[in-house]
Structure formats: C-alpha cells, structure tokens
Design an enzyme around this catalytic site. Structure first.
Site, PDB file in Angstrom:
ATOM      1  N   ARG A   1      11.922  41.499  -0.619  1.00  0.00           N
ATOM      2  CA  ARG A   1      11.265  40.546  -0.506  1.00  0.00           C
ATOM      3  C   ARG A   1       9.820  40.593  -1.089  1.00  0.00           C
ATOM      4  O   ARG A   1       9.186  40.121  -1.635  1.00  0.00           O
ATOM      5  CB  ARG A   1      11.288  40.694   0.764  1.00  0.00           C
ATOM      6  CG  ARG A   1      10.990  39.483   1.332  1.00  0.00           C
ATOM      7  CD  ARG A   1      10.111  39.801   3.204  1.00  0.00           C
ATOM      8  NE  ARG A   1      11.950  39.767   3.914  1.00  0.00           N
ATOM      9  CZ  ARG A   1      12.887  38.672   4.406  1.00  0.00           C
ATOM     10  NH1 ARG A   1      12.342  37.884   4.436  1.00  0.00           N
ATOM     11  NH2 ARG A   1      13.880  39.300   5.326  1.00  0.00           N
TER      12      ARG A   1
ATOM     13  N   CYS B   1      20.899  16.565   8.387  1.00  0.00           N
ATOM     14  CA  CYS B   1      21.452  15.293   9.378  1.00  0.00           C
ATOM     15  C   CYS B   1      21.624  16.538  10.815  1.00  0.00           C
ATOM     16  O   CYS B   1      22.949  16.577  11.051  1.00  0.00           O
ATOM     17  CB  CYS B   1      22.988  14.790   8.925  1.00  0.00           C
ATOM     18  SG  CYS B   1      22.653  13.881   7.878  1.00  0.00           S
ATOM     19  N   GLU B   2      20.642  17.216  11.196  1.00  0.00           N
ATOM     20  CA  GLU B   2      20.569  17.744  11.974  1.00  0.00           C
ATOM     21  C   GLU B   2      19.061  18.771  11.997  1.00  0.00           C
ATOM     22  O   GLU B   2      18.307  17.788  11.085  1.00  0.00           O
ATOM     23  CB  GLU B   2      21.796  18.810  12.256  1.00  0.00           C
ATOM     24  CG  GLU B   2      21.098  20.706  10.737  1.00  0.00           C
ATOM     25  CD  GLU B   2      22.140  21.162  10.857  1.00  0.00           C
ATOM     26  OE1 GLU B   2      21.697  22.155  11.585  1.00  0.00           O
ATOM     27  OE2 GLU B   2      23.265  21.492  10.104  1.00  0.00           O
TER      28      GLU B   2
HETATM   29  N1  LLP Z   1      19.118  47.907  -0.498  1.00  0.00           N
HETATM   30  C1  LLP Z   1      20.047  47.036  -0.341  1.00  0.00           C
HETATM   31  C2  LLP Z   1      21.117  47.559   0.231  1.00  0.00           C
HETATM   32  C3  LLP Z   1      20.110  45.797   0.807  1.00  0.00           C
HETATM   33  O1  LLP Z   1      20.643  45.376   1.156  1.00  0.00           O
HETATM   34  C4  LLP Z   1      19.442  44.557   0.885  1.00  0.00           C
HETATM   35  C5  LLP Z   1      18.775  43.414   1.337  1.00  0.00           C
HETATM   36  C6  LLP Z   1      17.980  45.417   0.088  1.00  0.00           C
HETATM   37  C7  LLP Z   1      17.829  46.835  -0.905  1.00  0.00           C
HETATM   38  C8  LLP Z   1      16.508  44.610  -0.495  1.00  0.00           C
HETATM   39  O2  LLP Z   1      15.629  44.339   1.393  1.00  0.00           O
HETATM   40  P1  LLP Z   1      14.406  43.582   1.301  1.00  0.00           P
HETATM   41  O3  LLP Z   1      13.391  44.310   0.572  1.00  0.00           O
HETATM   42  O4  LLP Z   1      14.258  42.394   0.607  1.00  0.00           O
HETATM   43  O5  LLP Z   1      14.151  43.433   2.370  1.00  0.00           O
HETATM   44  N2  LLP Z   1      19.033  37.322   3.988  1.00  0.00           N
HETATM   45  C9  LLP Z   1      18.217  37.831   4.777  1.00  0.00           C
HETATM   46  C10 LLP Z   1      17.755  39.231   4.284  1.00  0.00           C
HETATM   47  C11 LLP Z   1      19.065  40.322   3.916  1.00  0.00           C
HETATM   48  C12 LLP Z   1      18.237  41.577   3.355  1.00  0.00           C
HETATM   49  C13 LLP Z   1      20.208  41.689   2.726  1.00  0.00           C
HETATM   50  N3  LLP Z   1      19.467  42.991   2.666  1.00  0.00           N
HETATM   51  C14 LLP Z   1      16.647  36.985   5.198  1.00  0.00           C
HETATM   52  O6  LLP Z   1      16.007  36.526   4.216  1.00  0.00           O
HETATM   53  O7  LLP Z   1      15.318  37.595   5.804  1.00  0.00           O
END
Ligand code: LLP
Length: 434
Positions: free
Chosen positions: A292, A364-365
């Site tokens: 992110r 549709c929600e």
């Molecule tokens: N490494 C591992 C093992 C992970 O599971 C994740 C994210 C990352 C790195 C990267 O994390 P970041 O730097 O992006 O926070 N769908 C959710 C986020 C799920 C994150 C899953 N794992 C959302 O939209 O907020």
C-alpha cells in the site's frame, strides 16, 4: 490533498503525470484507474534507498497483492525492488513479465501442491512457509526434484498492530503463520532445519496493514529477536534473513499522518540491530514487503458522474446522492472496511468545494464510495477523481452485476500508456459454457 505529480492545469482540470484527467477519461473511458508512473518509480527508489542507506544489504520487496500488472512488476524490479507474490496467478504473471525469479518470494497460508511445484519449477528465490503441513509437502516436492528450496518461516508474534480487524494479522488468534508464544514456531524452526528439501534461511512476520505508528514494528523487532535467541540456544541456528512484512499506512484522510520512509527504516533497522545486540546475536539481513505505502497514494480512479438526487435524510435535513459509473466492483474497500477516500471534481478542480454530498456507486445495493464528500456542487456529466486508489483496488476488483473491470493507464510526462485494457463482454462470456 494532492499526491505525486497531481496539479490543477490552466483549464482548471486535475492533471496527473502531465496528462489532463478530462482527456484521459475521454480517450480511455470511465471508470479508469490512473497511475502516476514517474512518482511511483521515484517512490520505489526512495523506499529502497531509505533502507539501504541504513543497512546496505536490506531488501525491499513490493507486495504485488496491492497492485499488479506486468508493467508494475517490471517497474518495481527496475527500481531495484524484489517482489512478493501470494498466489499461483500472481507468480505466473510476474514470471510472464520477465522479472528475475530469484527476486520473488511466494506467500500464502494455503499453498497447494501445484503452487509449490510452480515455485520450484520456476526457481523462486524464497518460499515463505506458513504451516507444518506446507513445509513437509514442500520438502518432499523439492527433494523429489533434487532441490533444496530457500525458505523463510512465517511466524505470528502475538502483536496487535492497532488496525482494522480484517487486516491485523500478527496476533496469536490468526490463520497466518506459526505461533511464537506456544513454542510452535521454535519447533517448526527445528524441524525445517532437518528437512532435506528445505534450506531455512530466516523468519518472517507481517503484522497488519495501514499501520500509522512505528511502535508495532519496534515491538516486532524485539519479538523476532527473542525467537532467534531461543532458536540459537536450541539448534545453534544463525539465520541470514529477517523479514518484517509490509503494513505502513498512507494518507487516506487529512488526519492520517504516516511516518516518513526514513523514520520507518530507522525504526526497523535500528530496532533489529539493537535487539540483536542485546541478545548477543549477529544482526541478520533485513527484508520488508510494503504494498500500500508504495502505490496507494499514486493511483486514482476517474468516474463519470450520473444521476444526482436530493432526498430527505433521517435527521430531518436532506442528503444529496451523487452516482458514479463504478463502485463496489472497482473499489470494494469502503463497503468492506469502511475506508475513507479523498475526492476531487476533476473537471472543475479549481472551484470552491462548498457542497457536501454522498458518492454512490451503480451497483444493486447501497455501495457508498464516500459518505461525506465536499465538492463544488456536482452536475451530471462531471468527472470525479477518487484519490488514493492505487492499492487494493485494481487487484480487488470484481465483476459484480457483470460490470467490466476498468482499464489501467500509466501516465508520465504528458504521455498515457494503457497497460491493462478494459474488460469486454466477450472476456466475461468466454468463461460461460452455456
Ligand atoms: N506481506 C504480506 C505477507 C502480506 O500479507 C501483506 C498484505 C503485505 C506484505 C503488504 O502489506 P501492505 O504494505 O500493503 O500493508 N485488502 C486489504 C489489505 C490486505 C493486506 C494483506 N496483506 C485492504 O484493502 O486494506
């Protein structure tokens, strides 16, 4: 708020990467994901330099689940990053992008044999082992091929990263990794060290996402060094690598104040060095896996505004619903997590934002995208930019209501390059066998 190269041009339009967003929408259609390529490349380099200036052997791997297409995989690698993939699909895509497989780590809490076999056959650099069942299967598959696969062991360190429940992954009560507190992680280290098909080179932990403080990372450094001390005492193991996952947050709201990259690097590198020294351990090489915080702020989504309705609201006032031509299917995060997003009226970006409206999708929600958006009174036909959609939007998009997933456009220095085309009716029908 403006991110990366975003600015308002002389026509009063939002511009990104030197491209007028009104022209981008006209040329590529809406909804449209727009990625600020130059700023993204710079962010990748800044991330790597922030860590390598503190610890030259540190590696930064981009977590592709946040945003993935071939162009992104190549951009990250060209900027000196490694890649973290979490499925066979992600693995195959980065392989097709032509990136060096030794820079790739395969993650996932349920890797099937076909995933592990692909990893071995493609020659990935690392597999992050997530369970006892998995490392036993991997060892056997690797041994059958006469290989010893370099691996790290994912552990759950019992840390609450103070983020959303669904994305807080370092607690004891989690499906991810192997528990430290119960002693299971130590037993797993011992077993992995004796497995013929596995070369265990380190440990891994990812404690959560959208973390806006440094303290959880410092706590993690201490917990991981505790585990390494116990492991050394029990087995004499001196691991080469410690990976502290991703998780750094971004500025979805004015009040979000994520730490600077150099502060993060300092907290992590100094934390590991300090905690290792305090236990008489050698400092291992450090790895991190941000997703992110690399791409989130550098992508935005353009939507055309359609019907607008002002209706009585529950508090006796009125509310104005502004519908856009996308929603839940291209950005599920507001519905899933209640995540806030900043917005700009892209074709009248210079005008005073004086109307509070609710931005809704067209599913549709009740797929509210932004519950309270302050904009210059929007009209049907205006162009809305939802900012900070670079992470977990394109990769989490769906076909709900049989909508076509948007195209992705990279913009840089006045040039737009479509890197993922919009989905078509033919794409969707191709899987339906009748
Ligand atoms: N490494 C591992 C093992 C992970 O599971 C994740 C994210 C990352 C790195 C990267 O994390 P970041 O730097 O992006 O926070 N769908 C959710 C986020 C799920 C994150 C899953 N794992 C959302 O939209 O907020």
């Amino acid at each position: 708020m403006f991110f990366g190269t975003q600015t308002i041009n002389e026509k009063g339009h939002l511009e990104v990467g030197g491209c007028d967003t009104v022209e981008l929408a006209g040329n590529h259609g809406t909804p449209l994901y727009v990625v600020d390529e130059e700023a993204l490349r710079q962010r990748c380099v800044e991330y790597r330099e922030a860590f390598q200036d503190k610890a030259p052997s540190a590696t930064v791997a981009f977590a592709t689940k946040a945003f993935l297409c071939k162009s992104m995989a190549r951009l990250a690698c060209e900027a000196g990053l490694h890649l973290d993939v979490a499925s066979l699909g992600e693995l195959r895509l980065v392989a097709e992008a032509g990136v060096a497989m030794e820079k790739v780590t395969l993650h996932g809490n349920y890797k099937k044999d076909e995933d592990l076999e692909a990893a071995l056959d493609l020659g990935v650099g690392l597999v992050a082992l997530d369970s006892t069942d998995e490392y036993r299967r991997l060892s056997q598959l690797a041994a059958e091929r006469g290989i010893r696969q370099r691996c790290i062991l994912r552990v759950s360190p019992g840390i609450d990263a103070h983020t959303l429940d669904a994305i807080s992954t370092g607690r004891n009560d989690t499906k991810f990794g192997i528990t430290v507190e119960s002693g299971a992680a130590l037993t797993a280290v011992e077993e992995c060290l004796s497995m013929p098909g596995i070369e265990l080179i380190g440990i891994h932990s990812h404690i959560g996402s959208q973390i806006l403080e440094l303290e959880p990372f410092q706590l993690l450094a201490a917990k991981l060094m505790d585990l390494l001390l116990s492991a050394r005492e029990k087995t004499g193991w001196n691991p080469e690598l410690v990976v502290l996952g991703g998780g750094l947050g971004i500025q979805y709201e004015e009040s979000d104040n994520p730490p600077e990259l150099r502060s993060l690097a300092e907290a992590i590198v100094d934390g590991i060095e300090r905690e290792a020294a305090a236990r008489g351990l050698e400092t291992p090489r450090i790895g991190i896996e941000p997703g992110r915080s690399i791409v989130g702020e550098l992508g935005l989504t353009l939507y055309e505004i359609g019907p607008i309705k002002t209706v009585p609201s529950a508090d006796g006032n009125t509310r104005t619903y502004v519908s856009v031509d996308g929603g839940l299917s291209d950005n599920p995060r507001p519905v899933m997590y209640g995540s806030p997003y900043p917005v700009i009226l892209a074709n009248r970006a210079g005008e005073e934002a004086s109307s509070e409206v609710r931005i809704s999708g067209r599913h549709c929600e009740t797929d509210t995208l932004v519950p309270r958006a302050l904009l210059p009174a929007p009209k049907s036909g205006d162009l809305l930019a939802v900012q900070c959609t670079g992470a977990y939007n394109h990769t989490m998009a769906s076909n709900y209501n049989f909508f076509y997933r948007p195209a992705v456009v990279f913009v840089e220095q006045g040039k737009a390059r479509e890197v993922v085309r919009r989905e078509t009716q033919e794409d969707l029908l191709a899987r339906d066998l009748g």
